[in-house]
Design a protein around this motif. Sequence first.
Motif, PDB file in Angstrom:
ATOM      1  N   ARG A  65       0.830  -1.288  -0.046  1.00 51.34           N
ATOM      2  CA  ARG A  65      -0.058   0.083   0.054  1.00 51.34           C
ATOM      3  C   ARG A  65       0.923   1.268  -0.061  1.00 51.34           C
ATOM      4  O   ARG A  65       0.439   2.449  -0.617  1.00 51.34           O
ATOM      5  N   SER A  66       2.059   1.154   0.550  1.00 51.98           N
ATOM      6  CA  SER A  66       3.028   2.356   0.525  1.00 51.98           C
ATOM      7  C   SER A  66       3.785   2.154  -0.676  1.00 51.98           C
ATOM      8  O   SER A  66       4.831   3.287  -0.676  1.00 51.98           O
ATOM      9  N   GLY A  67       3.669   1.476  -1.745  1.00 49.03           N
ATOM     10  CA  GLY A  67       4.668   1.341  -2.677  1.00 49.03           C
ATOM     11  C   GLY A  67       6.130   0.891  -2.590  1.00 49.03           C
ATOM     12  O   GLY A  67       6.977   1.394  -3.223  1.00 49.03           O
ATOM     13  N   ARG A  68       6.349   0.012  -1.801  1.00 45.41           N
ATOM     14  CA  ARG A  68       7.714  -0.416  -1.159  1.00 45.41           C
ATOM     15  C   ARG A  68       7.765  -1.820  -1.653  1.00 45.41           C
ATOM     16  O   ARG A  68       8.863  -2.303  -1.251  1.00 45.41           O
ATOM     17  N   VAL A  69       6.889  -2.299  -2.660  1.00 43.42           N
ATOM     18  CA  VAL A  69       7.213  -3.503  -3.064  1.00 43.42           C
ATOM     19  C   VAL A  69       7.525  -3.587  -4.575  1.00 43.42           C
ATOM     20  O   VAL A  69       6.854  -3.220  -5.393  1.00 43.42           O
ATOM     21  N   ARG A  70       8.587  -4.162  -5.100  1.00 44.91           N
ATOM     22  CA  ARG A  70       9.015  -4.362  -6.417  1.00 44.91           C
ATOM     23  C   ARG A  70       8.664  -5.555  -6.864  1.00 44.91           C
ATOM     24  O   ARG A  70       9.192  -6.560  -6.758  1.00 44.91           O
ATOM     25  N   TRP A  71       7.390  -5.712  -7.450  1.00 42.96           N
ATOM     26  CA  TRP A  71       6.770  -6.866  -7.767  1.00 42.96           C
ATOM     27  C   TRP A  71       7.575  -7.876  -8.851  1.00 42.96           C
ATOM     28  O   TRP A  71       7.824  -9.043  -8.755  1.00 42.96           O
ATOM     29  N   LYS A  72       8.021  -7.136  -9.815  1.00 46.78           N
ATOM     30  CA  LYS A  72       8.569  -7.993 -11.115  1.00 46.78           C
ATOM     31  C   LYS A  72      10.031  -8.528 -10.561  1.00 46.78           C
ATOM     32  O   LYS A  72      10.174  -9.721 -10.691  1.00 46.78           O
ATOM     33  N   ALA A  73      10.835  -7.697 -10.114  1.00 46.73           N
ATOM     34  CA  ALA A  73      12.057  -8.014  -9.465  1.00 46.73           C
ATOM     35  C   ALA A  73      11.981  -9.091  -8.377  1.00 46.73           C
ATOM     36  O   ALA A  73      12.724 -10.031  -8.268  1.00 46.73           O
ATOM     37  N   GLY A  74      11.060  -8.839  -7.461  1.00 50.84           N
ATOM     38  CA  GLY A  74      10.787  -9.807  -6.245  1.00 50.84           C
ATOM     39  C   GLY A  74      10.353 -11.000  -6.706  1.00 50.84           C
ATOM     40  O   GLY A  74      10.866 -11.915  -6.205  1.00 50.84           O
ATOM     41  N   ALA A  75       9.544 -10.995  -7.526  1.00 52.72           N
ATOM     42  CA  ALA A  75       8.987 -12.329  -8.120  1.00 52.72           C
ATOM     43  C   ALA A  75      10.109 -13.390  -8.838  1.00 52.72           C
ATOM     44  O   ALA A  75      10.270 -14.609  -8.627  1.00 52.72           O
ATOM     45  N   ALA A  76      11.151 -12.640  -9.570  1.00 50.83           N
ATOM     46  CA  ALA A  76      11.941 -13.391 -10.243  1.00 50.83           C
ATOM     47  C   ALA A  76      13.036 -13.796  -9.040  1.00 50.83           C
ATOM     48  O   ALA A  76      13.390 -14.896  -9.216  1.00 50.83           O
ATOM     49  N   PHE A  77      13.310 -12.989  -8.099  1.00 51.59           N
ATOM     50  CA  PHE A  77      14.086 -13.411  -7.290  1.00 51.59           C
ATOM     51  C   PHE A  77      13.719 -14.820  -6.563  1.00 51.59           C
ATOM     52  O   PHE A  77      14.277 -15.750  -6.087  1.00 51.59           O
ATOM     53  N   ALA A  78      12.216 -14.300  -6.171  1.00 52.55           N
ATOM     54  CA  ALA A  78      11.621 -15.565  -5.387  1.00 52.55           C
ATOM     55  C   ALA A  78      11.478 -16.744  -6.290  1.00 52.55           C
ATOM     56  O   ALA A  78      11.545 -17.851  -5.806  1.00 52.55           O
ATOM     57  N   ALA A  79      11.472 -16.618  -7.478  1.00 55.46           N
ATOM     58  CA  ALA A  79      11.137 -17.830  -8.353  1.00 55.46           C
ATOM     59  C   ALA A  79      12.582 -18.747  -8.169  1.00 55.46           C
ATOM     60  O   ALA A  79      12.595 -20.007  -8.327  1.00 55.46           O
ATOM     61  N   ALA A  80      13.768 -17.990  -7.778  1.00 52.26           N
ATOM     62  CA  ALA A  80      14.690 -19.201  -7.958  1.00 52.26           C
ATOM     63  C   ALA A  80      14.940 -19.727  -6.844  1.00 52.26           C
ATOM     64  O   ALA A  80      15.795 -20.787  -6.612  1.00 52.26           O
ATOM     65  N   GLY A  81      14.197 -19.353  -5.866  1.00 55.83           N
ATOM     66  CA  GLY A  81      13.997 -20.171  -4.415  1.00 55.83           C
ATOM     67  C   GLY A  81      12.971 -21.276  -4.433  1.00 55.83           C
ATOM     68  O   GLY A  81      12.988 -21.801  -3.422  1.00 55.83           O
ATOM     69  N   ILE A  82      12.190 -21.214  -5.232  1.00 52.55           N
ATOM     70  CA  ILE A  82      10.854 -22.051  -5.097  1.00 52.55           C
ATOM     71  C   ILE A  82      11.220 -23.456  -5.088  1.00 52.55           C
ATOM     72  O   ILE A  82      10.647 -24.225  -4.214  1.00 52.55           O
ATOM     73  N   LEU A  83      11.838 -24.058  -6.196  1.00 52.06           N
ATOM     74  CA  LEU A  83      12.137 -25.447  -6.015  1.00 52.06           C
ATOM     75  C   LEU A  83      13.068 -25.710  -5.004  1.00 52.06           C
ATOM     76  O   LEU A  83      13.046 -26.670  -4.354  1.00 52.06           O
ATOM     77  N   LEU A 141      18.316 -18.945  -0.212  1.00 50.68           N
ATOM     78  CA  LEU A 141      17.385 -18.460   0.639  1.00 50.68           C
ATOM     79  C   LEU A 141      16.030 -19.493   0.766  1.00 50.68           C
ATOM     80  O   LEU A 141      15.668 -19.742   1.773  1.00 50.68           O
ATOM     81  N   GLY A 142      15.709 -19.922  -0.405  1.00 47.51           N
ATOM     82  CA  GLY A 142      14.791 -20.855  -0.347  1.00 47.51           C
ATOM     83  C   GLY A 142      14.981 -22.165   0.194  1.00 47.51           C
ATOM     84  O   GLY A 142      14.364 -22.904   1.006  1.00 47.51           O
ATOM     85  N   THR A 143      16.235 -22.571   0.155  1.00 49.70           N
ATOM     86  CA  THR A 143      16.849 -23.723   0.717  1.00 49.70           C
ATOM     87  C   THR A 143      16.512 -23.549   2.301  1.00 49.70           C
ATOM     88  O   THR A 143      16.110 -24.506   3.147  1.00 49.70           O
ATOM     89  N   LEU A 144      17.282 -22.434   2.924  1.00 49.97           N
ATOM     90  CA  LEU A 144      16.875 -22.219   4.238  1.00 49.97           C
ATOM     91  C   LEU A 144      15.658 -22.215   4.601  1.00 49.97           C
ATOM     92  O   LEU A 144      15.493 -22.670   5.840  1.00 49.97           O
ATOM     93  N   THR A 145      14.880 -21.732   4.085  1.00 56.20           N
ATOM     94  CA  THR A 145      13.387 -21.394   4.279  1.00 56.20           C
ATOM     95  C   THR A 145      12.856 -22.988   4.542  1.00 56.20           C
ATOM     96  O   THR A 145      12.015 -23.097   5.405  1.00 56.20           O
TER      97      THR A 145
END
Length: 249
Positions: A65-83, A141-145
Amino acid sequence: MTALILALIAGAVVGLVLGALGGGGSVLAVPALIYLLGFTPATATTAALIIVTATSLTALYAHARSGRVRWKAGAAFAAAGILPAAAAGAAAAHLPQTALTLAFAAIAALSAIKMLRPSDTTRPKDGGVRPGKAAGAGAALGTLTGLLGVGGGFLAVPALVTVLAFEMDAAVGTSLLVITANSLASLATRSGTAASLDWALVGPFIGTAILGAWDGKRIAAKVSAPHLQRIFAVVLLAVAAFMLADAVT
């Protein structure tokens, strides 16, 4: 003191830390579940993932709501940790309880030491994003989580700042997206364990954690972040030492 009251208090503390520091509170959730509420290390990591997911989603909404999330870059970073998160989550169920406890104690100690050291928020000198490093950081990060049930905010924020050249406020907000995605991926492999959790304790824990996160933001506005971080790091070191001693005796 009943288990329900302990769950309410522990949840409030975890939420306060998350709200005040933007991360780190989940590192307290696992030992609280084990030593206060009697969970096994395996069930504690699953419960912690659920708590982290619920609390992170709430905080993510506020930051978005405060505009502090970069969705596209964050999704790409997260995608590397999902598997890696899913694979580590599946592997955790087959690891010895002592090994999980020792690994968690080591991560808790390392994160506490990192918090006590001066923060390195220097962005890449050339201002560019390094895809290889970004993918590696996301996978780690995904492995640790998945393995230990921690959100990894204490690792995600500096990674987003130094690897993806994010400003600090955007890194904090976007890290919540990464944490949520990794936690959900790991939970997908733990459906059997999640079904056997004591929801009469996990539910209240989640409720007070969410409420505590909002109060933590107000505390952060009154007390300097470095001071709060040092206090938390000392507490975390004590928790790590206790878990290590318990595992080897």
